[in-house]
Design a protein around this motif. Structure first.
Motif, PDB file in Angstrom:
ATOM      1  N   VAL A 165       5.554  -2.653 -12.589  1.00 14.56           N
ATOM      2  CA  VAL A 165       6.283  -3.380 -11.539  1.00 14.56           C
ATOM      3  C   VAL A 165       5.694  -3.171 -10.143  1.00 14.56           C
ATOM      4  N   PRO A 166       5.368  -1.919  -9.726  1.00 11.22           N
ATOM      5  CA  PRO A 166       4.768  -1.748  -8.392  1.00 11.22           C
ATOM      6  C   PRO A 166       3.488  -2.554  -8.203  1.00 11.22           C
ATOM      7  N   GLU A 167       2.650  -2.616  -9.256  1.00 10.18           N
ATOM      8  CA  GLU A 167       1.410  -3.398  -9.148  1.00 10.18           C
ATOM      9  C   GLU A 167       1.711  -4.891  -9.041  1.00 10.18           C
ATOM     10  N   MET A 168       2.728  -5.359  -9.755  1.00 14.03           N
ATOM     11  CA  MET A 168       3.123  -6.771  -9.651  1.00 14.03           C
ATOM     12  C   MET A 168       3.556  -7.112  -8.225  1.00 14.03           C
ATOM     13  N   ILE A 169       4.284  -6.183  -7.610  1.00 12.47           N
ATOM     14  CA  ILE A 169       4.845  -6.455  -6.279  1.00 12.47           C
ATOM     15  C   ILE A 169       3.784  -6.357  -5.194  1.00 12.47           C
ATOM     16  N   PHE A 170       2.989  -5.293  -5.214  1.00 11.13           N
ATOM     17  CA  PHE A 170       2.128  -4.981  -4.070  1.00 11.13           C
ATOM     18  C   PHE A 170       0.689  -5.464  -4.206  1.00 11.13           C
ATOM     19  N   SER A 171       0.284  -5.945  -5.374  1.00  8.44           N
ATOM     20  CA  SER A 171      -1.091  -6.437  -5.492  1.00  8.44           C
ATOM     21  C   SER A 171      -1.245  -7.703  -4.669  1.00  8.44           C
ATOM     22  N   ASP A 172      -2.353  -7.772  -3.941  1.00 12.58           N
ATOM     23  CA  ASP A 172      -2.580  -8.897  -3.028  1.00 12.58           C
ATOM     24  C   ASP A 172      -4.066  -9.006  -2.727  1.00 12.58           C
ATOM     25  N   ILE A 173      -4.441 -10.105  -2.087  1.00 13.08           N
ATOM     26  CA  ILE A 173      -5.830 -10.305  -1.678  1.00 13.08           C
ATOM     27  C   ILE A 173      -5.992  -9.729  -0.274  1.00 13.08           C
ATOM     28  N   GLU A 175     -15.120  -5.452   3.725  1.00 14.66           N
ATOM     29  CA  GLU A 175     -16.431  -5.572   4.347  1.00 14.66           C
ATOM     30  C   GLU A 175     -17.216  -6.733   3.753  1.00 14.66           C
ATOM     31  N   GLU A 176     -18.263  -7.138   4.446  1.00 14.25           N
ATOM     32  CA  GLU A 176     -19.164  -8.218   4.031  1.00 14.25           C
ATOM     33  C   GLU A 176     -18.423  -9.549   3.892  1.00 14.25           C
ATOM     34  N   ASN A 177     -17.300  -9.690   4.630  1.00 10.33           N
ATOM     35  CA  ASN A 177     -16.549 -10.955   4.653  1.00 10.33           C
ATOM     36  C   ASN A 177     -16.104 -11.397   3.265  1.00 10.33           C
ATOM     37  N   ARG A 178     -15.726 -10.436   2.429  1.00  5.93           N
ATOM     38  CA  ARG A 178     -15.265 -10.752   1.086  1.00  5.93           C
ATOM     39  C   ARG A 178     -13.796 -10.406   0.942  1.00  5.93           C
ATOM     40  N   LEU A 179     -13.145 -11.088  -0.007  1.00 10.93           N
ATOM     41  CA  LEU A 179     -11.758 -10.792  -0.348  1.00 10.93           C
ATOM     42  C   LEU A 179     -11.726 -10.027  -1.661  1.00 10.93           C
ATOM     43  N   TYR A 180     -10.809  -9.053  -1.742  1.00 14.10           N
ATOM     44  CA  TYR A 180     -10.681  -8.262  -2.961  1.00 14.10           C
ATOM     45  C   TYR A 180      -9.220  -8.184  -3.362  1.00 14.10           C
ATOM     46  N   CYS A 181      -8.994  -8.106  -4.680  1.00 14.18           N
ATOM     47  CA  CYS A 181      -7.642  -7.994  -5.206  1.00 14.18           C
ATOM     48  C   CYS A 181      -7.318  -6.520  -5.430  1.00 14.18           C
ATOM     49  N   ILE A 182      -6.434  -5.963  -4.591  1.00 13.47           N
ATOM     50  CA  ILE A 182      -6.059  -4.563  -4.689  1.00 13.47           C
ATOM     51  C   ILE A 182      -4.561  -4.428  -4.431  1.00 13.47           C
ATOM     52  N   SER A 183      -4.044  -3.225  -4.623  1.00  6.13           N
ATOM     53  CA  SER A 183      -2.636  -2.956  -4.309  1.00  6.13           C
ATOM     54  C   SER A 183      -2.532  -2.542  -2.845  1.00  6.13           C
ATOM     55  N   ASP A 184      -1.813  -3.316  -2.070  1.00  2.27           N
ATOM     56  CA  ASP A 184      -1.678  -3.080  -0.633  1.00  2.27           C
ATOM     57  C   ASP A 184      -0.243  -2.632  -0.339  1.00  2.27           C
ATOM     58  N   TYR A 185      -0.033  -1.302  -0.317  1.00  2.11           N
ATOM     59  CA  TYR A 185       1.311  -0.764  -0.134  1.00  2.11           C
ATOM     60  C   TYR A 185       1.707  -0.788   1.342  1.00  2.11           C
ATOM     61  N   PRO A 186       3.023  -0.819   1.630  1.00  4.01           N
ATOM     62  CA  PRO A 186       3.482  -0.748   3.026  1.00  4.01           C
ATOM     63  C   PRO A 186       3.029   0.562   3.661  1.00  4.01           C
ATOM     64  N   PRO A 187       2.562   0.542   4.907  1.00  9.04           N
ATOM     65  CA  PRO A 187       2.030   1.766   5.546  1.00  9.04           C
ATOM     66  C   PRO A 187       3.011   2.927   5.558  1.00  9.04           C
ATOM     67  N   GLU A 188       4.297   2.646   5.784  1.00 10.24           N
ATOM     68  CA  GLU A 188       5.269   3.736   5.901  1.00 10.24           C
ATOM     69  C   GLU A 188       5.535   4.447   4.573  1.00 10.24           C
ATOM     70  N   SER A 189       5.226   3.800   3.437  1.00  9.19           N
ATOM     71  CA  SER A 189       5.470   4.433   2.134  1.00  9.19           C
ATOM     72  C   SER A 189       4.228   4.416   1.249  1.00  9.19           C
ATOM     73  N   ALA A 190       3.064   4.194   1.855  1.00  6.87           N
ATOM     74  CA  ALA A 190       1.830   4.071   1.072  1.00  6.87           C
ATOM     75  C   ALA A 190       1.521   5.347   0.295  1.00  6.87           C
ATOM     76  N   GLN A 191       1.693   6.506   0.952  1.00  2.04           N
ATOM     77  CA  GLN A 191       1.375   7.765   0.278  1.00  2.04           C
ATOM     78  C   GLN A 191       2.254   7.987  -0.944  1.00  2.04           C
ATOM     79  N   ILE A 192       3.534   7.677  -0.824  1.00  4.75           N
ATOM     80  CA  ILE A 192       4.467   7.866  -1.941  1.00  4.75           C
ATOM     81  C   ILE A 192       4.074   6.988  -3.128  1.00  4.75           C
TER      82      ILE A 192
END
Length: 657
Positions: free
Chosen positions: A190-198, A202-219
């Motif tokens: 579920v977390p990957e479904m919610i937070f995965s995004d483009i 670098e090099e002007n490319r887009l990547y698909c990764i999990s982008d967590y909110p900054p305030e709770s990224a570590q958790i």
């Protein structure tokens, strides 16, 4: 003006000492730093961890491996699915589990081409496909691990507890268990479904990764790491090892003709699971320490930079970057002396007892006695040097130049001879068990003496470079004993040392040990000895302990050879620091192996245990020894005193003697 901060020197690869080289200096400013907008202020300097080279390596290696995995997995799982649908018709519990495992593997496999493209061109499939592929990938990954564990538990009940298994193993049970697995896998994704995004990179490319909110990224990051480590690796691995261990014992005791094939299958299942998943999960654990900002896993840069107060521009040519490793040296100074001291105490006690038994009772009458005497001598040589290196890690070298050369020579002679003697003893056991008639003709004391002399000669010859180039050298913290080669040939000598340890003193011995014990295992399983399951356990532990102790150390040595060869991916400061941490840990683990040798190669034998009990009863008269051991002692004494005694009369005894 100039500003300078402290710096520390590098860890030695070839010597157990602490430091060997000056800090590495990088003068390419743009490679390491983003911008500098306040030339007189430390805090204004932004440090960027440059990782173009690792990314370039990943862009080449990952798509190739992902493509091969996709082709092989798709073909194999499609064939299994066809057989299930065409012939089996899902009539048994095993069919249900295999169908679910195939589905899980195909889900995982289906996402691989997308990630291969992502590594080469970035993500070009849109945001929706990013979320779908991330979800499919993790559902396939999580469900696959859990289904393997579930199938192992099912096999455990079939073999070890067949009567309860007959009552509960219904198709409905398999469907319900599989449904639970898929439910847990989807919940974990579920977390990957919610937070995965483009995300732009670098090099002007887009990547698909999990982008967590900054305030709770570590958790969220730690949750993901520990979820994979604990729920989807550690627990399954413990369950798999336990279940197959019980299955192995049950199969060995039964009278089935083809049980050796079952044993082979079990060993391969456990080994392949361990080899494939352990390194990945160790890396995930290390990344969690980075996320927690554990000091040992943070890279610090200590810098020189030039700033002319009369000028508004900085002279970047005067800027020098140093790779700092103070935390690594502090870690080694605390961790290494403790482990070296423990290894010294255990190894000295164990090997001294073995030596005492050999001299007091055995009188070196058999080939096995000669080999064990040489192994004990090798271990004691190696062990004797450990306290000196423990002091070297805490206070520097305080024993003088002559002792420096002597200790390095003793250390490597003990190390090299120990590896070769273990291999030689394994070959001797192989002939004693698998080719017993041939061994009866050639296994003479003279053969053991000659082979041992050859081992010591090779070990001495391999140590000559260390004898010549070892010396005391001044570093910032004090004097240290290590080898420094002539500058014009330093790379050649370093590579020679790395590959000598990798090939001659690990890879070849490991291949020989695995082959010999594999043949011994097959022979023992076919024989009718009552206690052969104990022999199987002993063989299993000898190989596993050897592999666990020595493989990480030799992998790190090989990676250091890539640093010496200046392979781009291994030139970064961060990579050097991580390798030095890995070297400290893996080296200490490897050096502890000498303290385990007496238990595997002497005390497990019936003769040595008997003699040890006799010694202890004489030294401690009040020590109460149970009747069973006393009876064994009496019976063994009669056998030992018999003129017809031979240490190869039974395969089982030759394993443990």
């Amino acid at each position: 003006m100039y500003k300078r901060r402290n710096d520390h020197t590098k860890l030695s690869l070839k010597s157990p000492a602490m430091s060997t080289a000056e800090p590495k200096i990088h003068t390419d400013f743009d490679e390491y730093y983003g911008y500098y907008d306040d030339y007189g202020n430390d805090s204004a300097l932004i440090y960027l961890c440059e990782n173009h080279e690792p990314n370039a390596l990943g862009a080449i290696l990952t798509p190739v491996l992902f493509s091969l995995t996709f082709i092989i997995s798709l073909a194999g799982n499609a064939l299994v699915l066809w057989v299930l649908v065409r012939y089996e018709r899902l009539r048994t519990v095993t069919d249900i589990f295999i169908l679910n495992l195939v589905t899980s593997d195909l889900l995982f496999t289906f996402s691989l081409p997308f990630w291969a493209v992502d590594h080469t061109r970035g993500w070009i499939f849109g945001k929706a496909m990013c979320k779908i592929m991330s979800s499919i990938f993790f559902i396939g990954y999580y469900s696959g691990i859990m289904l393997l564990t579930l199938m192992t538990i099912d096999r455990y009940f079939i073999v070890v507890h067949p009567l309860p298994a007959v009552r509960i193993r219904k198709v409905s049970y398999a469907i319900a268990a599989s449904s639970v697995v898929w439910g847990i896998s989807m919940a974990a994704t579920v977390p990957e479904m919610i937070f995965s995004d483009i995300v732009g990179h670098e090099e002007n490319r887009l990547y698909c990764i999990s982008d967590y909110p900054p305030e709770s990224a570590q958790i969220w990051e730690l949750l993901g790491y520990y979820l994979q480590n604990i729920l989807f690796f550690f627990i399954p691995f413990v369950v798999i090892v336990f279940c197959y261990w019980r299955i192995l014992n049950t199969v060995i005791r039964c009278k089935a003709k083809k049980k050796h094939k079952t044993v082979k299958l079990i060993l391969w299942i456990v080994v392949v699971f361990f080899v494939c998943w352990t390194p990945y999960n160790v890396v995930i654990l290390l990344f969690s320490l980075v996320t927690l900002k554990v000091p040992a896993f943070e890279t610090y840069y200590y810098d020189y930079y030039y700033y002319d107060e009369s000028n508004t521009t900085a002279d970047y040519q005067q800027f020098v970057h140093l790779c700092e490793n103070i935390h690594i040296n502090l870690f080694g100074a605390m961790f290494t002396p403790v482990l070296f001291s423990l290894a010294f105490i255990i190894s000295l006690a164990g090997n001294a007892l073995v030596l005492w038994v050999l001299v007091r009772y055995e009188r070196l009458r058999t080939v096995t006695d000669i080999f064990i005497l040489n192994l004990v001598t090798s271990n004691l040589l190696f062990t004797f040097s450990l306290p000196f290196w423990a002091v070297d890690h805490t206070r520097g070298w305080i024993f003088g130049k002559a002792m420096c050369k002597l200790m390095i020579s003793i250390f490597f002679i003990g190390y090299y001879s120990g590896m070769m003697l273990l291999t030689l003893m394994t070959i001797d056991r192989y002939f004693a068990v698998v080719h017993s008639l041939y061994a009866f003709r050639v296994r003479k004391v003279s053969y053991a003496v000659t082979a041992s002399i050859v081992v010591w000669g090779i070990s001495f010859a391999a140590t000559i470079p260390e004898m010549i180039y070892s010396d005391i050298h001044l570093r910032m913290e004090g004097l240290y004993c290590f080898s420094i080669y002539p500058p014009e040939s330093a790379q050649i000598w370093e590579l020679f040392g790395c590959y000598l340890q990798n090939i001659l003193f690990f890879l070849i011995p490991f291949i020989v040990i695995v082959f010999c014990y594999w043949r011994i295992l097959n022979t023992v399983i076919r024989c009718k000895a009552r206690k052969k399951h104990k022999t199987v356990k002993l063989i299993f532990w000898i190989v596993v302990v050897f592999f666990v102790c020595w493989t990480p150390y030799n992998v790190v040595i090989f990676l250091y050879s890539l640093v010496t060869l200046k392979v781009p991916a291994f030139k970064t400061c961060e990579m050097n620091n991580r390798l030095e941490y890995a070297l400290y840990i893996s080296r200490n683990l490897a050096y502890c192996h000498c303290s385990l040798n007496p238990f595997f190669y002497a005390f497990v034998g019936t003769k040595f245990r008997t003699h040890l009990i006799r010694l202890l009863s004489k030294c401690f008269p009040r020590l109460k020894i149970c009747r069973e051991l006393s009876t064994t002692s009496g019976n063994s004494s009669k056998r030992i005193n018999s003129r017809n005694y031979s240490d190869t009369d039974m395969p089982l005894h030759s394993i443990g003697s």
